[in-house]
Motif scaffolding. Structure first.
Motif, PDB file in Angstrom:
ATOM      1  N   LEU A  78       0.868  -1.185   0.000  1.00  0.00           N
ATOM      2  CA  LEU A  78       0.000   0.000   0.000  1.00  0.00           C
ATOM      3  C   LEU A  78       0.900   1.229   0.000  1.00  0.00           C
ATOM      4  O   LEU A  78       1.916   1.249   0.702  1.00  0.00           O
ATOM      5  N   TYR A  79       0.525   2.219  -0.790  1.00  0.00           N
ATOM      6  CA  TYR A  79       1.347   3.421  -0.918  1.00  0.00           C
ATOM      7  C   TYR A  79       0.557   4.668  -0.516  1.00  0.00           C
ATOM      8  O   TYR A  79      -0.664   4.707  -0.604  1.00  0.00           O
ATOM      9  N   LEU A  80       1.322   5.683  -0.119  1.00  0.00           N
ATOM     10  CA  LEU A  80       0.732   7.001   0.104  1.00  0.00           C
ATOM     11  C   LEU A  80       1.720   8.038  -0.436  1.00  0.00           C
ATOM     12  O   LEU A  80       2.789   8.227   0.140  1.00  0.00           O
ATOM     13  N   GLN A  81       1.357   8.650  -1.543  1.00  0.00           N
ATOM     14  CA  GLN A  81       2.164   9.732  -2.105  1.00  0.00           C
ATOM     15  C   GLN A  81       1.700  11.036  -1.486  1.00  0.00           C
ATOM     16  O   GLN A  81       0.524  11.399  -1.594  1.00  0.00           O
ATOM     17  N   MET A  82       2.614  11.736  -0.846  1.00  0.00           N
ATOM     18  CA  MET A  82       2.285  12.963  -0.141  1.00  0.00           C
ATOM     19  C   MET A  82       3.029  14.125  -0.783  1.00  0.00           C
ATOM     20  O   MET A  82       4.263  14.146  -0.779  1.00  0.00           O
ATOM     21  N   ASN A  83       2.293  15.062  -1.337  1.00  0.00           N
ATOM     22  CA  ASN A  83       2.874  16.247  -1.971  1.00  0.00           C
ATOM     23  C   ASN A  83       2.455  17.500  -1.217  1.00  0.00           C
ATOM     24  O   ASN A  83       1.507  17.499  -0.438  1.00  0.00           O
ATOM     25  N   SER A  84       3.151  18.583  -1.490  1.00  0.00           N
ATOM     26  CA  SER A  84       2.845  19.882  -0.865  1.00  0.00           C
ATOM     27  C   SER A  84       2.686  19.748   0.647  1.00  0.00           C
ATOM     28  O   SER A  84       1.721  20.229   1.241  1.00  0.00           O
ATOM     29  N   LEU A  85       3.638  19.084   1.257  1.00  0.00           N
ATOM     30  CA  LEU A  85       3.539  18.809   2.690  1.00  0.00           C
ATOM     31  C   LEU A  85       3.594  20.096   3.510  1.00  0.00           C
ATOM     32  O   LEU A  85       4.301  21.061   3.153  1.00  0.00           O
ATOM     33  N   GLU A  86       2.834  20.082   4.581  1.00  0.00           N
ATOM     34  CA  GLU A  86       2.721  21.220   5.484  1.00  0.00           C
ATOM     35  C   GLU A  86       3.147  20.813   6.882  1.00  0.00           C
ATOM     36  O   GLU A  86       3.075  19.625   7.232  1.00  0.00           O
ATOM     37  N   PRO A  87       3.587  21.754   7.707  1.00  0.00           N
ATOM     38  CA  PRO A  87       3.961  21.402   9.086  1.00  0.00           C
ATOM     39  C   PRO A  87       2.835  20.665   9.821  1.00  0.00           C
ATOM     40  O   PRO A  87       3.116  19.806  10.670  1.00  0.00           O
ATOM     41  N   GLU A  88       1.596  20.976   9.476  1.00  0.00           N
ATOM     42  CA  GLU A  88       0.451  20.315  10.124  1.00  0.00           C
ATOM     43  C   GLU A  88       0.336  18.840   9.758  1.00  0.00           C
ATOM     44  O   GLU A  88      -0.443  18.108  10.366  1.00  0.00           O
ATOM     45  N   ASP A  89       1.085  18.387   8.765  1.00  0.00           N
ATOM     46  CA  ASP A  89       1.086  16.970   8.396  1.00  0.00           C
ATOM     47  C   ASP A  89       2.034  16.151   9.267  1.00  0.00           C
ATOM     48  O   ASP A  89       2.079  14.919   9.138  1.00  0.00           O
ATOM     49  N   THR A  90       2.773  16.802  10.132  1.00  0.00           N
ATOM     50  CA  THR A  90       3.689  16.100  11.023  1.00  0.00           C
ATOM     51  C   THR A  90       2.918  15.159  11.945  1.00  0.00           C
ATOM     52  O   THR A  90       1.989  15.583  12.646  1.00  0.00           O
ATOM     53  N   ALA A  91       3.288  13.885  11.913  1.00  0.00           N
ATOM     54  CA  ALA A  91       2.582  12.868  12.694  1.00  0.00           C
ATOM     55  C   ALA A  91       3.275  11.532  12.489  1.00  0.00           C
ATOM     56  O   ALA A  91       4.146  11.394  11.631  1.00  0.00           O
ATOM     57  N   VAL A  92       2.843  10.555  13.275  1.00  0.00           N
ATOM     58  CA  VAL A  92       3.197   9.163  12.990  1.00  0.00           C
ATOM     59  C   VAL A  92       2.120   8.617  12.071  1.00  0.00           C
ATOM     60  O   VAL A  92       0.920   8.728  12.377  1.00  0.00           O
ATOM     61  N   TYR A  93       2.534   8.033  10.966  1.00  0.00           N
ATOM     62  CA  TYR A  93       1.611   7.496   9.969  1.00  0.00           C
ATOM     63  C   TYR A  93       1.558   5.976  10.101  1.00  0.00           C
ATOM     64  O   TYR A  93       2.596   5.313  10.133  1.00  0.00           O
ATOM     65  N   TYR A  94       0.327   5.458  10.166  1.00  0.00           N
ATOM     66  CA  TYR A  94       0.107   4.032  10.345  1.00  0.00           C
ATOM     67  C   TYR A  94      -0.621   3.449   9.145  1.00  0.00           C
ATOM     68  O   TYR A  94      -1.572   4.045   8.616  1.00  0.00           O
ATOM     69  N   CYS A  95      -0.214   2.267   8.768  1.00  0.00           N
ATOM     70  CA  CYS A  95      -0.919   1.478   7.769  1.00  0.00           C
ATOM     71  C   CYS A  95      -1.891   0.554   8.511  1.00  0.00           C
ATOM     72  O   CYS A  95      -1.560   0.034   9.581  1.00  0.00           O
ATOM     73  N   SER A  96      -3.072   0.358   7.930  1.00  0.00           N
ATOM     74  CA  SER A  96      -4.067  -0.508   8.551  1.00  0.00           C
ATOM     75  C   SER A  96      -4.852  -1.255   7.491  1.00  0.00           C
ATOM     76  O   SER A  96      -5.112  -0.722   6.408  1.00  0.00           O
ATOM     77  N   VAL A  97      -5.215  -2.500   7.807  1.00  0.00           N
ATOM     78  CA  VAL A  97      -6.089  -3.270   6.932  1.00  0.00           C
ATOM     79  C   VAL A  97      -7.232  -3.836   7.763  1.00  0.00           C
ATOM     80  O   VAL A  97      -7.081  -4.048   8.972  1.00  0.00           O
ATOM     81  N   THR A  98      -8.350  -4.071   7.092  1.00  0.00           N
ATOM     82  CA  THR A  98      -9.527  -4.650   7.735  1.00  0.00           C
ATOM     83  C   THR A  98      -9.777  -6.040   7.186  1.00  0.00           C
ATOM     84  O   THR A  98      -9.781  -6.238   5.968  1.00  0.00           O
ATOM     85  N   ARG A  99      -9.957  -6.971   8.102  1.00  0.00           N
ATOM     86  CA  ARG A  99     -10.306  -8.353   7.748  1.00  0.00           C
ATOM     87  C   ARG A  99     -11.507  -8.727   8.592  1.00  0.00           C
ATOM     88  O   ARG A  99     -11.386  -8.861   9.803  1.00  0.00           O
ATOM     89  N   GLY A 100     -12.670  -8.865   7.958  1.00  0.00           N
ATOM     90  CA  GLY A 100     -13.889  -9.154   8.705  1.00  0.00           C
ATOM     91  C   GLY A 100     -14.162  -8.030   9.694  1.00  0.00           C
ATOM     92  O   GLY A 100     -14.287  -6.871   9.309  1.00  0.00           O
ATOM     93  N   ASN A 101     -14.226  -8.373  10.991  1.00  0.00           N
ATOM     94  CA  ASN A 101     -14.453  -7.345  12.008  1.00  0.00           C
ATOM     95  C   ASN A 101     -13.169  -7.004  12.764  1.00  0.00           C
ATOM     96  O   ASN A 101     -13.222  -6.469  13.871  1.00  0.00           O
ATOM     97  N   MET A 102     -12.018  -7.285  12.142  1.00  0.00           N
ATOM     98  CA  MET A 102     -10.730  -7.018  12.776  1.00  0.00           C
ATOM     99  C   MET A 102      -9.934  -5.996  11.969  1.00  0.00           C
ATOM    100  O   MET A 102     -10.015  -5.952  10.750  1.00  0.00           O
TER     101      MET A 102
END
Length: 115
Positions: A78-102
């Motif tokens: 899974l990819y996330l292309q991030m352009n025109s980044l701003e100071p407000e985008d500062t964070a820890v970025y997490y990848c997540s997937v859903t399987r059924g109800n998990m």
């Protein structure tokens, strides 16, 4: 079980770009949704971008027009292309997937936007 490993975070100047990747291994066939979330200090975790059932894509309001989510056909990355980044985008970025109800989560990758 699914394992998620994010990469691509780092320090970037305002206006710059980064591309995050999430390597997905394990029981990928049961994945129904995939997405990126972020959490800044003192704030709740929020949806950045997601790919949902039927291929529908949703972006958080603050990143529309700047970020693009994509994945390979085998749901192995899974990819996330991030352009025109701003100071407000500062964070820890997490990848997540859903399987059924998990939901499965990666350990996160730090993105810092600062001059």
């Amino acid at each position: 079980q699914v394992q998620l490993v994010e990469s691509g975070g780092g320090l970037v100047q305002p206006g710059g770009s980064l591309r995050l990747s999430c390597a997905i291994s394990g029981s990928r066939l049961s994945i129904s949704a995939m997405g990126w979330y972020r959490q800044a200090p003192g704030k709740q975790r929020e949806l950045v971008a997601g790919i949902f059932s039927g291929g529908a894509i949703k972006y958080g309001d603050s990143v529309k027009g700047r970020f693009t989510i994509s994945r390979d056909s085998g749901k192995s990355t899974l990819y996330l292309q991030m352009n025109s980044l701003e100071p407000e985008d500062t964070a820890v970025y997490y990848c997540s997937v859903t399987r059924g109800n998990m939901n499965d989560w990666g350990q996160g990758t730090q993105v810092t936007v600062s001059s």
